[in-house]
Design an enzyme around this catalytic site. Structure first.
Site, PDB file in Angstrom:
ATOM      1  N   LYS A   1       5.054 -11.996  -7.040  1.00 43.51           N
ATOM      2  CA  LYS A   1       3.872 -12.863  -7.022  1.00 43.51           C
ATOM      3  C   LYS A   1       4.127 -13.941  -8.069  1.00 43.51           C
ATOM      4  O   LYS A   1       3.388 -14.123  -9.033  1.00 43.51           O
ATOM      5  CB  LYS A   1       2.621 -12.023  -7.322  1.00 43.51           C
ATOM      6  CG  LYS A   1       1.312 -12.733  -7.166  1.00 43.51           C
ATOM      7  CD  LYS A   1       0.910 -13.016  -5.721  1.00 43.51           C
ATOM      8  CE  LYS A   1      -0.355 -13.836  -5.673  1.00 43.51           C
ATOM      9  NZ  LYS A   1      -0.689 -14.299  -4.318  1.00 43.51           N
TER      10      LYS A   1
ATOM     11  N   ASP B   1       3.158   2.371   1.727  1.00 43.18           N
ATOM     12  CA  ASP B   1       2.124   2.989   2.569  1.00 43.18           C
ATOM     13  C   ASP B   1       1.910   2.156   3.838  1.00 43.18           C
ATOM     14  O   ASP B   1       1.733   2.698   4.927  1.00 43.18           O
ATOM     15  CB  ASP B   1       0.784   3.090   1.815  1.00 43.18           C
ATOM     16  CG  ASP B   1       0.655   4.397   1.037  1.00 43.18           C
ATOM     17  OD1 ASP B   1       1.682   4.892   0.530  1.00 43.18           O
ATOM     18  OD2 ASP B   1      -0.477   4.920   0.921  1.00 43.18           O
TER      19      ASP B   1
ATOM     20  N   ASP C   1       1.671 -11.101  -0.895  1.00 41.44           N
ATOM     21  CA  ASP C   1       0.627 -11.220   0.133  1.00 41.44           C
ATOM     22  C   ASP C   1       1.229 -11.651   1.462  1.00 41.44           C
ATOM     23  O   ASP C   1       0.925 -11.089   2.525  1.00 41.44           O
ATOM     24  CB  ASP C   1      -0.504 -12.172  -0.324  1.00 41.44           C
ATOM     25  CG  ASP C   1      -0.020 -13.476  -0.946  1.00 41.44           C
ATOM     26  OD1 ASP C   1       1.213 -13.657  -1.114  1.00 41.44           O
ATOM     27  OD2 ASP C   1      -0.874 -14.325  -1.265  1.00 41.44           O
TER      28      ASP C   1
ATOM     29  N   TYR D   1       2.073   0.384 -14.167  1.00 42.19           N
ATOM     30  CA  TYR D   1       1.939   1.849 -14.231  1.00 42.19           C
ATOM     31  C   TYR D   1       2.184   2.379 -15.645  1.00 42.19           C
ATOM     32  O   TYR D   1       1.655   3.418 -16.015  1.00 42.19           O
ATOM     33  CB  TYR D   1       2.942   2.532 -13.298  1.00 42.19           C
ATOM     34  CG  TYR D   1       2.452   2.739 -11.892  1.00 42.19           C
ATOM     35  CD1 TYR D   1       2.118   1.661 -11.091  1.00 42.19           C
ATOM     36  CD2 TYR D   1       2.344   4.021 -11.357  1.00 42.19           C
ATOM     37  CE1 TYR D   1       1.691   1.857  -9.789  1.00 42.19           C
ATOM     38  CE2 TYR D   1       1.918   4.223 -10.061  1.00 42.19           C
ATOM     39  CZ  TYR D   1       1.586   3.136  -9.275  1.00 42.19           C
ATOM     40  OH  TYR D   1       1.167   3.339  -7.994  1.00 42.19           O
TER      41      TYR D   1
ATOM     42  N   ASP E   1       4.366   0.533  -4.213  1.00 47.43           N
ATOM     43  CA  ASP E   1       3.436   1.608  -3.850  1.00 47.43           C
ATOM     44  C   ASP E   1       2.630   1.195  -2.626  1.00 47.43           C
ATOM     45  O   ASP E   1       2.503   1.946  -1.659  1.00 47.43           O
ATOM     46  CB  ASP E   1       2.510   1.900  -5.045  1.00 47.43           C
ATOM     47  CG  ASP E   1       1.481   2.967  -4.724  1.00 47.43           C
ATOM     48  OD1 ASP E   1       1.871   4.004  -4.151  1.00 47.43           O
ATOM     49  OD2 ASP E   1       0.292   2.765  -5.029  1.00 47.43           O
TER      50      ASP E   1
HETATM   51  C1  IPM Z   1       3.232   7.463  -4.579  1.00 49.97           C
HETATM   52  C2  IPM Z   1       1.889   7.910  -5.083  1.00 49.97           C
HETATM   53  C3  IPM Z   1       1.915   7.968  -6.605  1.00 49.97           C
HETATM   54  C4  IPM Z   1       2.180   6.553  -7.101  1.00 49.97           C
HETATM   55  C5  IPM Z   1       0.659   8.563  -7.258  1.00 49.97           C
HETATM   56  C6  IPM Z   1       0.350   9.943  -6.734  1.00 49.97           C
HETATM   57  C7  IPM Z   1       0.771   8.594  -8.747  1.00 49.97           C
HETATM   58  O1  IPM Z   1       0.887   7.092  -4.591  1.00 49.97           O
HETATM   59  O2  IPM Z   1       4.231   8.115  -4.911  1.00 49.97           O
HETATM   60  O3  IPM Z   1       3.283   6.469  -3.856  1.00 49.97           O
HETATM   61  O4  IPM Z   1       1.246   5.740  -7.192  1.00 49.97           O
HETATM   62  O5  IPM Z   1       3.339   6.265  -7.405  1.00 49.97           O
HETATM   63 MG    MG Z   2       1.562   5.696  -3.117  1.00 51.04          MG
END
Ligand code: IPM
Ligand code: MG
Length: 363
Positions: A191, A251, A223, A141, A247
């Site tokens: 990884k 999710d 993975d 990042y 990240d």
């Molecule tokens: C998160 C989001 C952010 C990230 C984006 C919006 C920059 O996806 O907070 O998970 O990738 O960190």
């Molecule tokens: Mg995110």
């Protein structure tokens, strides 16, 4: 106690969900006798529209002068073709860096009332309680160099994954400290079979682990961790990982507990904490009043716990969310076939009501 908070509603559903979180915060402050001082500022696309800067100086100053920041979401398809530094996301990344919040805590907790919402069978997901500790200021990042160069047709894009031992060590300590307060199990995800960054990561985490002999430390490739997360989610306690893996895995964890809309986060490690729901701006449902405000509401609970050390107040919000869900409050993302969907403000109202009934009368 006086709680000084900057609110950054941001883009998409951000304003709708932060509005509910602020209302809930007001009711908790009333019940427990705290005073609140709020300031609203622009970030992301909302800021780009007015000042061509996704993190205007007065927003940053307000954040640095407060004790905690509540952020809704950033991101809008309007800016999809902007250069990197003029995208909404750049505002958030700069804010994280300026605040020095290197540790991102993302709990994924399964609510028993939501058994019908998880794509997983109830017997697999029941009891899931994971704390993902995501390194937030390093890795791909932020690594330099980064660029897209060359002429159309033969361009080359470069990103750099970079980690220093000190960056790995400080995030590892946060994760081990959390594990000590939980089930004393820590899984470090990397990884290391491919990446140098991950080999250094594994080495440093193992070394830090020697200071925490009571924590059972494991290592897993990302993975394989992704598979295990859906196969045996209850076996996870604290998951420690680098920025991009965190990240993605957070999710996924949102999906498995029923909805990304439920996930809260705390970004800490600097003088000012940053609290935001994990879901994004969801432009497709923005302004419709159907977004799930629970991620934002639970982020406020994390703020009370991590910045203000108000554990009882934090628990009061978490119990209120649990209670609202048990009484059938469901936004569209978690309504399934069995429930009528409640709107964003209705869901906020149901939590607020539960806060009022749940807060100690004597406080
Ligand atoms: C998160 C989001 C952010 C990230 C984006 C919006 C920059 O996806 O907070 O998970 O990738 O960190
Ligand atoms: Mg995110």
């Amino acid at each position: 106690m006086l709680l000084k908070i900057t609110v950054l509603p941001g883009d998409g559903i951000g304003p709708e969900v932060t509005e509910q979180a602020v209302l809930v915060l007001h009711s908790v402050a009333d019940a427990f006798g705290h005073r609140l001082q709020f300031q609203d500022k622009l970030i992301g696309g909302a800021a780009l529209t007015t000042s061509n800067d996704p993190l205007p100086p007065d927003t940053l100053q307000a954040c640095l002068a407060s004790s905690a920041v509540l952020l809704g979401a950033v991101g809008s398809p309007v800016f999809d073709h902007n250069p990197g530094h003029l995208r909404p996301e750049a505002g958030l990344l700069r804010l994280r860096r300026e605040l020095g919040v290197f540790a991102n805590l993302r709990p994924a907790v399964f609510f028993p009332a939501l058994e019908d919402c998880s794509p997983l069978r109830a017997e697999i997901v029941r009891g899931t309680d994971i704390m993902i500790v995501r390194e937030l200021l390093g890795g791909v990042y932020f690594g330099q160099p980064r660029s897209i160069e060359g002429s159309p047709g033969s361009r080359v894009a470069i990103n750099t994954m970079r980690y220093g031992e000190d960056e790995i060590e400080r995030i590892a300590r946060v994760a081990f400290d959390l594990a000590m307060k939980r089930k004393r199990k820590l899984l470090s995800v990397d990884k290391a079979n491919v990446l140098e960054c991950s080999r250094l990561w594994r080495e440093v985490v193992t070394r830090v682990g020697k200071d925490y002999p009571e924590v059972k430390l494991g290592h897993q490739y990302v993975d394989s961790a992704a598979t295990l997360l859906v196969q045996r989610p209850t076996e996870f306690d604290v998951v420690l990982t680098e920025n991009m893996f965190g990240d993605i895995l957070s999710d996924q964890a949102g999906g498995l507990v029923g909805s990304l809309g439920l996930l809260a986060s705390a970004s800490i490690g600097g003088p000012v904490g940053l609290y935001e729901p994990v879901h994004g701006s969801a432009p497709d449902i923005a302004g419709k009043g159907i977004a799930n405000p629970l991620g934002a509401i639970l982020s406020v609970a994390m703020m009370l716990r991590h910045t203000f050390h108000l554990e009882q107040e934090a628990a009061c919000i978490e119990n209120a969310v649990s209670s609202a869900l048990s009484h059938g409050a469901r936004t569209a993302d978690i309504a399934g076939k069995t429930h009528t969907a409640t709107s964003t403000p209705e869901m906020g109202g149901r939590v607020l009501e539960a806060v009022r009934t749940g807060a100690p009368a004597s406080a």
